[in-house]
Design an enzyme around this catalytic site. Structure first.
Site, mmCIF file in Angstrom:
data_model
loop_
_atom_site.group_PDB
_atom_site.id
_atom_site.type_symbol
_atom_site.label_atom_id
_atom_site.label_comp_id
_atom_site.label_asym_id
_atom_site.label_seq_id
_atom_site.Cartn_x
_atom_site.Cartn_y
_atom_site.Cartn_z
ATOM 1 N N SER A 37 0.807 -1.215 0.000
ATOM 2 C CA SER A 37 0.000 0.000 0.000
ATOM 3 C C SER A 37 0.847 1.275 0.000
ATOM 4 O O SER A 37 1.594 1.530 -0.922
ATOM 5 C CB SER A 37 -0.971 -0.040 1.185
ATOM 6 O OG SER A 37 -1.902 1.000 1.133
ATOM 7 N N ASP A 71 -2.411 6.337 -3.586
ATOM 8 C CA ASP A 71 -1.325 5.671 -2.869
ATOM 9 C C ASP A 71 -0.777 4.538 -3.739
ATOM 10 O O ASP A 71 -1.212 4.336 -4.869
ATOM 11 C CB ASP A 71 -1.799 5.167 -1.498
ATOM 12 C CG ASP A 71 -2.819 4.045 -1.591
ATOM 13 O OD1 ASP A 71 -3.497 3.946 -2.632
ATOM 14 O OD2 ASP A 71 -2.949 3.266 -0.634
ATOM 15 N N ASP A 118 -5.887 2.156 -3.754
ATOM 16 C CA ASP A 118 -7.194 2.094 -3.093
ATOM 17 C C ASP A 118 -7.506 3.344 -2.280
ATOM 18 O O ASP A 118 -8.582 3.471 -1.713
ATOM 19 C CB ASP A 118 -7.336 0.837 -2.226
ATOM 20 C CG ASP A 118 -6.334 0.748 -1.086
ATOM 21 O OD1 ASP A 118 -5.472 1.647 -0.970
ATOM 22 O OD2 ASP A 118 -6.414 -0.229 -0.309
#
Length: 454
Positions: free
Chosen positions: A101, A246, A250
């Site tokens: 992430s 990012d 998401d």
């Protein structure tokens, strides 16, 4: 306490902590748990972001699935929400995203999605861990013609682009965008392969930065966790709006034409206002976490909306939304879930809804964002003994200090204390009208907690 999975899948330093051997076991156990109730050969989608370790983890993951007897579709670099969408659309048995992430490149991680396109619940993660450590792994071995096969399906990225065209083409065709230009920061991550395609398909004028991933520059002073470059780019180029994703795509945060941050709370306020005007905000409700700003609470109250709170984590927001039929929820960090479209946070989807709301109003981004006023917020970590971090709310001195502070605020401030799930820390978050005052109060609270839980 779970051994491998955290609040958002497994996330560790690649190749030393998240080793190929561990990944192989996670794949085998996951394929077993997620497909044990099916009567057919399972099919699993795998996508990844742009980290240098991505193909290493992908290879180990693929080997684990094939060894179990599952078939694999390799989608290559693709945003997390695209995996969620395609797992459901293609009726696959599961989907896997290889990503850490917003973390820096040396980390990587594994997130499982169910056949419904949602992150798997805690109970299934716990079951996967049990299988991994039970000694069953060697038994889960396919032989002869039962061994799985993998297939390269990078072409499925086009299905994700079509998803946006199908839902937004007509709307954006109706807008006059000749004086509207968006700056996009793809964080050198997963959206670098698709964001420009989507914006061009919808004829939204845009300029893109941080769109040249090299394996180690993902999230490096860019994207939704580092807005400084995008703010300068928007102001210097006199753009209408800035959008930052990012690493895995998401999340979405934004920047108005003056360079001010539009965070997840502001985005939810803007989108809720837009949806309600369209008669499309289910039960006039927003679902957010306990970390959302007091300003979002006041916005909701002043506009006759309900704001429901969950514990931190977009999976808990989704659970609440599914339970009672709400269609908008999210986190301050920019995870925004719009269940009418996709059952997970989707940065590109969020940005398109935000742009649509701004264009519909016919105002500047800063004017549209002014419907909500955020309170100053301070977050400081108290370093404590790891075995005592969950006891802060049982300590009388700490409890009394929290209650006293809440009485002082009298509704114009907020205190939120919570233990870290991974470190020997207790996080102290205080909101109020005066930045200097709440900083002093937070430091005093941290001192007390450290003294009592050392």
């Amino acid at each position: 306490m779970r051994k491998y999975f955290g609040t958002d899948g497994i996330r560790r330093i690649a190749n030393t902590e998240l080793t190929p051997g561990l990944v192989y076991k996670v794949a085998k156990a996951g394929a077993y748990v997620l497909s044990k109730h099916t009567d057919h050969t399972p099919t699993i989608l795998i996508g990844r972001d742009t980290r240098i370790s991505g193909t290493l983890i992908e290879s180990a993951m693929t080997a684990g699935f094939l060894s179990y007897g599952a078939n694999v579709k390799l989608l290559g670099v693709i945003p997390t929400p695209a995996i969620a969408y395609l797992t459901r659309k293609l009726k696959a048995d599961a989907g896997v995203v290889i990503s850490a992430s917003h973390n820096t490149y040396e980390f990587n991680g594994i997130k499982y999605f169910s056949n419904k396109g949602t992150k798997i619940p805690d109970s299934l993660e716990e079951e996967i861990e049990e299988v991994m450590d039970s000694g069953k792994i060697e038994e889960l071995t396919a032989v002869s013609n039962k061994i799985g096969v993998s297939e390269d399906r990078k072409d499925l990225l086009d299905e994700y682009v079509y998803f946006f065209r199908k839902n937004f083409d007509d709307k954006f065709d109706s807008f006059d965008m000749k004086n509207f230009v968006v700056g996009i920061d793809t964080a050198n991550g997963a959206t670098s392969v698709v964001a420009e395609k989507v914006f061009k398909a919808l004829k939204i004028p845009c300029k893109i930065i941080n769109n040249t991933p090299d394996g180690i520059n993902i999230n490096n002073n860019c994207g939704s966790t580092h807005l400084e470059m995008l703010k300068k780019y928007v102001v210097d180029n006199k753009l209408s709006l800035g959008i930052a994703y990012d690493g895995d795509g998401d999340r979405c945060l934004a920047v108005d034409e003056k360079g001010n941050t539009i965070d997840g709370d502001k985005i939810m306020a803007i989108i809720s206002n837009y949806l309600r005007k369209q008669g499309k905000l289910e039960k006039d409700t927003i679902v957010a976490t306990v970390m959302s700003n007091l300003g979002l609470h006041k916005y909701a109250r002043d506009n006759g909306l309900e704001l429901l709170q969950t514990k931190v984590g977009d999976r808990y927001v989704l659970e609440e939304m599914l339970k009672d039929g709400f269609n908008l929820g999210g986190e301050q960090s920019g995870h925004v879930i719009m269940l009418d479209y996709n059952p997970t946070g989707d940065g590109i989807l969020t940005s398109l809804m935000l742009i649509q709301a701004i264009l519909e109003e016919g105002k500047s981004a800063s004017e549209v964002a002014s419907i909500i006023k955020l309170y100053p917020q301070v977050l400081i970590n108290a370093k404590v003994c790891d075995s005592k971090k969950y006891d802060f709310d049982k300590n009388e001195k700490i409890k009394n200090a929290i209650e006293k502070l809440e009485r002082e605020f009298a509704g114009n401030g907020r205190v939120l204390i919570r233990p870290s799930g991974t470190e020997p820390l207790v996080r102290v978050m205080i909101e109020g009208e005066n930045q200097e005052e709440i900083t002093k109060k937070a430091k005093k609270m941290v001192e007390l907690i450290e003294e009592e839980l050392k």
